[in-house]
Motif scaffolding. Structure first.
Motif, PDB file in Angstrom:
ATOM      1  N   VAL A 164       0.855  -1.182   0.000  1.00 53.82           N
ATOM      2  CA  VAL A 164       0.000   0.000   0.000  1.00 53.82           C
ATOM      3  C   VAL A 164       0.894   1.236   0.000  1.00 53.82           C
ATOM      4  O   VAL A 164       1.797   1.358   0.828  1.00 53.82           O
ATOM      5  CB  VAL A 164      -0.935   0.027   1.232  1.00 53.82           C
ATOM      6  CG1 VAL A 164      -1.740   1.321   1.274  1.00 53.82           C
ATOM      7  CG2 VAL A 164      -1.865  -1.176   1.232  1.00 53.82           C
ATOM      8  N   GLN A 165       0.636   2.135  -0.946  1.00 60.19           N
ATOM      9  CA  GLN A 165       1.285   3.438  -0.965  1.00 60.19           C
ATOM     10  C   GLN A 165       0.251   4.462  -0.501  1.00 60.19           C
ATOM     11  O   GLN A 165      -0.826   4.582  -1.089  1.00 60.19           O
ATOM     12  CB  GLN A 165       1.783   3.799  -2.360  1.00 60.19           C
ATOM     13  CG  GLN A 165       2.498   5.139  -2.392  1.00 60.19           C
ATOM     14  CD  GLN A 165       2.947   5.536  -3.798  1.00 60.19           C
ATOM     15  OE1 GLN A 165       2.396   5.060  -4.793  1.00 60.19           O
ATOM     16  NE2 GLN A 165       3.929   6.401  -3.853  1.00 60.19           N
ATOM     17  N   VAL A 166       0.558   5.177   0.559  1.00 62.17           N
ATOM     18  CA  VAL A 166      -0.362   6.160   1.123  1.00 62.17           C
ATOM     19  C   VAL A 166      -0.059   7.525   0.492  1.00 62.17           C
ATOM     20  O   VAL A 166       1.031   8.068   0.687  1.00 62.17           O
ATOM     21  CB  VAL A 166      -0.244   6.218   2.651  1.00 62.17           C
ATOM     22  CG1 VAL A 166      -1.216   7.241   3.218  1.00 62.17           C
ATOM     23  CG2 VAL A 166      -0.494   4.845   3.254  1.00 62.17           C
ATOM     24  N   LEU A 167      -1.016   8.034  -0.254  1.00 61.08           N
ATOM     25  CA  LEU A 167      -0.843   9.317  -0.936  1.00 61.08           C
ATOM     26  C   LEU A 167      -1.274  10.489  -0.060  1.00 61.08           C
ATOM     27  O   LEU A 167      -0.678  11.554  -0.093  1.00 61.08           O
ATOM     28  CB  LEU A 167      -1.656   9.328  -2.236  1.00 61.08           C
ATOM     29  CG  LEU A 167      -1.356   8.190  -3.226  1.00 61.08           C
ATOM     30  CD1 LEU A 167      -2.309   8.257  -4.405  1.00 61.08           C
ATOM     31  CD2 LEU A 167       0.099   8.250  -3.677  1.00 61.08           C
ATOM     32  N   ASP A 168      -2.349  10.287   0.716  1.00 60.04           N
ATOM     33  CA  ASP A 168      -2.871  11.331   1.602  1.00 60.04           C
ATOM     34  C   ASP A 168      -3.367  10.636   2.870  1.00 60.04           C
ATOM     35  O   ASP A 168      -4.431  10.023   2.869  1.00 60.04           O
ATOM     36  CB  ASP A 168      -4.012  12.083   0.909  1.00 60.04           C
ATOM     37  CG  ASP A 168      -4.552  13.252   1.733  1.00 60.04           C
ATOM     38  OD1 ASP A 168      -3.876  13.662   2.707  1.00 60.04           O
ATOM     39  OD2 ASP A 168      -5.639  13.739   1.419  1.00 60.04           O
ATOM     40  N   LEU A 169      -2.568  10.697   3.921  1.00 63.02           N
ATOM     41  CA  LEU A 169      -2.838   9.963   5.159  1.00 63.02           C
ATOM     42  C   LEU A 169      -3.859  10.674   6.033  1.00 63.02           C
ATOM     43  O   LEU A 169      -3.728  11.865   6.327  1.00 63.02           O
ATOM     44  CB  LEU A 169      -1.541   9.773   5.953  1.00 63.02           C
ATOM     45  CG  LEU A 169      -1.668   9.077   7.313  1.00 63.02           C
ATOM     46  CD1 LEU A 169      -2.104   7.633   7.124  1.00 63.02           C
ATOM     47  CD2 LEU A 169      -0.361   9.161   8.070  1.00 63.02           C
ATOM     48  N   VAL A 170      -4.866   9.897   6.457  1.00 65.35           N
ATOM     49  CA  VAL A 170      -5.744  10.303   7.545  1.00 65.35           C
ATOM     50  C   VAL A 170      -5.383   9.334   8.671  1.00 65.35           C
ATOM     51  O   VAL A 170      -5.706   8.157   8.585  1.00 65.35           O
ATOM     52  CB  VAL A 170      -7.240  10.161   7.170  1.00 65.35           C
ATOM     53  CG1 VAL A 170      -8.123  10.475   8.365  1.00 65.35           C
ATOM     54  CG2 VAL A 170      -7.583  11.043   5.982  1.00 65.35           C
ATOM     55  N   GLU A 171      -4.663   9.831   9.687  1.00 67.97           N
ATOM     56  CA  GLU A 171      -4.207   8.937  10.741  1.00 67.97           C
ATOM     57  C   GLU A 171      -5.364   8.428  11.581  1.00 67.97           C
ATOM     58  O   GLU A 171      -6.297   9.172  11.890  1.00 67.97           O
ATOM     59  CB  GLU A 171      -3.202   9.630  11.659  1.00 67.97           C
ATOM     60  CG  GLU A 171      -1.787   9.460  11.184  1.00 67.97           C
ATOM     61  CD  GLU A 171      -0.782   9.845  12.237  1.00 67.97           C
ATOM     62  OE1 GLU A 171      -0.513   9.030  13.145  1.00 67.97           O
ATOM     63  OE2 GLU A 171      -0.245  10.962  12.132  1.00 67.97           O
ATOM     64  N   TYR A 172      -5.288   7.150  11.946  1.00 71.70           N
ATOM     65  CA  TYR A 172      -6.277   6.536  12.806  1.00 71.70           C
ATOM     66  C   TYR A 172      -6.188   7.151  14.188  1.00 71.70           C
ATOM     67  O   TYR A 172      -5.108   7.357  14.714  1.00 71.70           O
ATOM     68  CB  TYR A 172      -6.036   5.027  12.881  1.00 71.70           C
ATOM     69  CG  TYR A 172      -6.944   4.320  13.846  1.00 71.70           C
ATOM     70  CD1 TYR A 172      -8.258   4.033  13.488  1.00 71.70           C
ATOM     71  CD2 TYR A 172      -6.505   3.974  15.107  1.00 71.70           C
ATOM     72  CE1 TYR A 172      -9.100   3.397  14.379  1.00 71.70           C
ATOM     73  CE2 TYR A 172      -7.336   3.323  16.000  1.00 71.70           C
ATOM     74  CZ  TYR A 172      -8.638   3.043  15.635  1.00 71.70           C
ATOM     75  OH  TYR A 172      -9.468   2.426  16.512  1.00 71.70           O
ATOM     76  N   ARG A 173      -7.340   7.443  14.773  1.00 71.35           N
ATOM     77  CA  ARG A 173      -7.362   7.990  16.141  1.00 71.35           C
ATOM     78  C   ARG A 173      -8.144   7.089  17.043  1.00 71.35           C
ATOM     79  O   ARG A 173      -9.122   6.564  16.771  1.00 71.35           O
ATOM     80  CB  ARG A 173      -8.009   9.355  16.155  1.00 71.35           C
ATOM     81  CG  ARG A 173      -7.202  10.333  15.349  1.00 71.35           C
ATOM     82  CD  ARG A 173      -7.894  11.658  15.322  1.00 71.35           C
ATOM     83  NE  ARG A 173      -7.216  12.457  14.320  1.00 71.35           N
ATOM     84  CZ  ARG A 173      -7.223  13.740  14.331  1.00 71.35           C
ATOM     85  NH1 ARG A 173      -7.824  14.396  15.253  1.00 71.35           N
ATOM     86  NH2 ARG A 173      -6.594  14.409  13.404  1.00 71.35           N
TER      87      ARG A 173
END
Length: 146
Positions: free
Chosen positions: A137-146
């Motif tokens: 998986v390449q993450v282009l725009d990360l939304v971090e898990y909270r």
């Protein structure tokens, strides 16, 4: 459409086609396996309509998921079991950032990603289908898990 053939690899009499697809990530278990049932790394990917239609045409199952009361359609599921059928361990999927450097973050719902996968046919107890083995998986725009 965001389908791209990545590479073909011949092993014995089998040819494995690696491909990649871009979409929005949901319910990702990439850093550590999901152990609710059989331990596996997984990610659900929301696709655009054209790409979803191509996956459906190829015989893959599309589904929906609900996030905060909203229904997300065109979901395709990528999985990689921790253990192979013969008991050997699979390698975890590689996770990298947009610059293809290793990423040590938990990928949250809504992240924009590219998934590299290998498709395969399966036959189990008289039923047949197609599966998608999660490779990277390449993450282009990360939304971090909270």
């Amino acid at each position: 459409m965001s389908w791209l053939i990545y590479k073909a690899k011949v092993v014995g009499t089998y040819t494995f086609i690696y491909a990649q697809v871009e979409g929005t990530a949901y319910w990702a278990s990439l850093s550590r396996p999901n152990e609710k049932f059989e331990p596996m790394w997984r990610i659900d990917l929301a696709l655009d309509d054209d790409t979803a239609a191509q996956f459906a045409k190829e015989g893959f199952t599309l589904s929906e998921t609900t996030i905060d009361g909203d229904t997300v359609k065109n979901i395709i599921k990528f999985k990689r079991k921790v253990s192979k059928n013969n008991g050997d361990k699979n390698q975890p999927p590689m996770i990298v950032d947009g610059a293809k450097k290793p990423l040590d973050k938990i990928v949250g719902n809504g992240s924009k990603v590219v998934v590299m996968y290998k498709s395969y046919d399966w036959n189990y107890k008289g039923k047949t289908g197609k599966g998608l083995d999660l490779q990277a998986v390449q993450v282009l725009d990360l939304v971090e898990y909270r």
